[in-house]
Design a protein around this motif. Structure first.
Motif, mmCIF file in Angstrom:
data_model
loop_
_atom_site.group_PDB
_atom_site.id
_atom_site.type_symbol
_atom_site.label_atom_id
_atom_site.label_comp_id
_atom_site.label_asym_id
_atom_site.label_seq_id
_atom_site.Cartn_x
_atom_site.Cartn_y
_atom_site.Cartn_z
ATOM 1 N N MET A 189 -14.579 -10.233 -12.597
ATOM 2 C CA MET A 189 -14.283 -9.402 -13.754
ATOM 3 C C MET A 189 -12.775 -9.290 -13.943
ATOM 4 O O MET A 189 -12.017 -9.304 -12.996
ATOM 5 C CB MET A 189 -14.897 -8.014 -13.567
ATOM 6 N N GLU A 190 -12.395 -9.156 -15.165
ATOM 7 C CA GLU A 190 -10.988 -9.074 -15.526
ATOM 8 C C GLU A 190 -10.468 -7.651 -15.337
ATOM 9 O O GLU A 190 -11.214 -6.694 -15.313
ATOM 10 C CB GLU A 190 -10.827 -9.499 -16.988
ATOM 11 N N LEU A 191 -9.160 -7.552 -15.215
ATOM 12 C CA LEU A 191 -8.499 -6.260 -15.101
ATOM 13 C C LEU A 191 -7.959 -5.871 -16.469
ATOM 14 O O LEU A 191 -7.330 -6.673 -17.143
ATOM 15 C CB LEU A 191 -7.341 -6.356 -14.098
ATOM 16 N N SER A 192 -8.231 -4.631 -16.882
ATOM 17 C CA SER A 192 -7.652 -4.151 -18.133
ATOM 18 C C SER A 192 -6.720 -2.994 -17.828
ATOM 19 O O SER A 192 -7.001 -2.162 -16.963
ATOM 20 C CB SER A 192 -8.743 -3.716 -19.115
ATOM 21 N N LEU A 193 -5.589 -2.969 -18.522
ATOM 22 C CA LEU A 193 -4.581 -1.929 -18.345
ATOM 23 C C LEU A 193 -4.172 -1.420 -19.718
ATOM 24 O O LEU A 193 -3.809 -2.209 -20.588
ATOM 25 C CB LEU A 193 -3.355 -2.489 -17.616
ATOM 26 N N ALA A 194 -4.245 -0.106 -19.894
ATOM 27 C CA ALA A 194 -3.823 0.506 -21.154
ATOM 28 C C ALA A 194 -3.017 1.747 -20.823
ATOM 29 O O ALA A 194 -3.372 2.506 -19.915
ATOM 30 C CB ALA A 194 -5.030 0.863 -22.005
ATOM 31 N N ASP A 197 -8.399 -6.044 -7.094
ATOM 32 C CA ASP A 197 -8.558 -6.759 -5.826
ATOM 33 C C ASP A 197 -7.325 -7.625 -5.560
ATOM 34 O O ASP A 197 -6.313 -7.499 -6.248
ATOM 35 C CB ASP A 197 -9.838 -7.596 -5.834
ATOM 36 N N VAL A 198 -7.437 -8.475 -4.572
ATOM 37 C CA VAL A 198 -6.299 -9.298 -4.165
ATOM 38 C C VAL A 198 -5.785 -10.172 -5.322
ATOM 39 O O VAL A 198 -4.600 -10.496 -5.383
ATOM 40 C CB VAL A 198 -6.656 -10.159 -2.929
ATOM 41 N N TYR A 199 -6.657 -10.503 -6.269
ATOM 42 C CA TYR A 199 -6.255 -11.362 -7.387
ATOM 43 C C TYR A 199 -5.625 -10.584 -8.530
ATOM 44 O O TYR A 199 -4.730 -11.089 -9.203
ATOM 45 C CB TYR A 199 -7.468 -12.145 -7.912
ATOM 46 N N THR A 200 -6.103 -9.358 -8.775
ATOM 47 C CA THR A 200 -5.628 -8.594 -9.931
ATOM 48 C C THR A 200 -4.596 -7.520 -9.574
ATOM 49 O O THR A 200 -3.885 -7.040 -10.446
ATOM 50 C CB THR A 200 -6.806 -7.915 -10.651
ATOM 51 N N ALA A 201 -4.512 -7.149 -8.307
ATOM 52 C CA ALA A 201 -3.582 -6.088 -7.893
ATOM 53 C C ALA A 201 -2.126 -6.384 -8.257
ATOM 54 O O ALA A 201 -1.405 -5.444 -8.615
ATOM 55 C CB ALA A 201 -3.715 -5.818 -6.391
ATOM 56 N N PRO A 202 -1.664 -7.633 -8.196
ATOM 57 C CA PRO A 202 -0.276 -7.879 -8.600
ATOM 58 C C PRO A 202 0.014 -7.454 -10.046
ATOM 59 O O PRO A 202 1.102 -6.960 -10.342
ATOM 60 C CB PRO A 202 -0.107 -9.391 -8.417
ATOM 61 N N ARG A 203 -0.952 -7.607 -10.951
ATOM 62 C CA ARG A 203 -0.755 -7.160 -12.345
ATOM 63 C C ARG A 203 -0.628 -5.644 -12.400
ATOM 64 O O ARG A 203 0.190 -5.112 -13.152
ATOM 65 C CB ARG A 203 -1.926 -7.612 -13.224
ATOM 66 N N PHE A 249 -14.459 -1.912 -8.907
ATOM 67 C CA PHE A 249 -14.232 -2.342 -7.524
ATOM 68 C C PHE A 249 -12.764 -2.143 -7.183
ATOM 69 O O PHE A 249 -11.883 -2.394 -8.006
ATOM 70 C CB PHE A 249 -14.604 -3.831 -7.378
ATOM 71 N N LEU A 250 -12.524 -1.685 -5.958
ATOM 72 C CA LEU A 250 -11.157 -1.453 -5.481
ATOM 73 C C LEU A 250 -11.099 -1.875 -4.023
ATOM 74 O O LEU A 250 -11.852 -1.355 -3.201
ATOM 75 C CB LEU A 250 -10.810 0.030 -5.633
ATOM 76 N N ASP A 251 -10.213 -2.826 -3.697
ATOM 77 C CA ASP A 251 -10.093 -3.255 -2.306
ATOM 78 C C ASP A 251 -8.796 -2.742 -1.686
ATOM 79 O O ASP A 251 -8.044 -1.986 -2.305
ATOM 80 C CB ASP A 251 -10.232 -4.782 -2.178
ATOM 81 N N SER A 252 -8.537 -3.166 -0.460
ATOM 82 C CA SER A 252 -7.367 -2.668 0.271
ATOM 83 C C SER A 252 -6.058 -3.070 -0.394
ATOM 84 O O SER A 252 -5.064 -2.339 -0.316
ATOM 85 C CB SER A 252 -7.393 -3.157 1.725
ATOM 86 N N THR A 253 -6.035 -4.198 -1.078
ATOM 87 C CA THR A 253 -4.824 -4.610 -1.780
ATOM 88 C C THR A 253 -4.531 -3.626 -2.912
ATOM 89 O O THR A 253 -3.380 -3.212 -3.108
ATOM 90 C CB THR A 253 -4.967 -6.038 -2.354
#
Length: 116
Positions: A1-6, A23-29, A54-58
């Motif tokens: 799933m994609e990350l959305s930020l508003a 997650d590890v893939y979207t946390a940098p954004r 979903f929220l992981d340790s990253t």
């Protein structure tokens, strides 16, 4: 799933609405956006996790980093979370003792306003 930020502003608070998976893939954004807000002068930040699935340790690490950065600058940082699976993560990691957790954005802002 994609990350959305508003982002939106409520009084003196900057509210970052997050949706999807952190997650590890979207946390940098998420990290980049939080740094943009803080470096851009936001001192009272509320992160709304209401649409996060979903929220992981990253992702937790990104939130901790933003909290530290804002506190060092004399700002405030709060999380909005009412989903039991996410709240369980905060309890298991004892981060519920670190982050101000609120059920709604209004509650987070009210708590910060009365506590300031």
């Amino acid at each position: 799933m994609e990350l959305s930020l508003a982002t939106r502003t409520v009084g003196e608070h900057t509210v970052l609405e997050v949706g999807g998976e952190v997650d590890v893939y979207t946390a940098p954004r998420l990290r980049e956006r939080l740094l943009e807000l803080i470096d851009g002068g936001a001192h009272r930040v509320v992160v709304d996790l209401g649409r996060v699935d979903f929220l992981d340790s990253t992702g937790l690490g990104v939130l901790v980093g933003a909290l530290k950065r804002l506190r060092a600058a004399g700002g405030s940082f709060a999380l909005v979370c009412d989903k039991e699976p996410l709240l369980k993560i905060f309890r298991i990691t004892a981060l519920d003792q670190v982050f101000p957790l609120h059920p709604t954005v209004d509650a987070a802002i009210a708590a910060d306003t009365t506590g300031a």
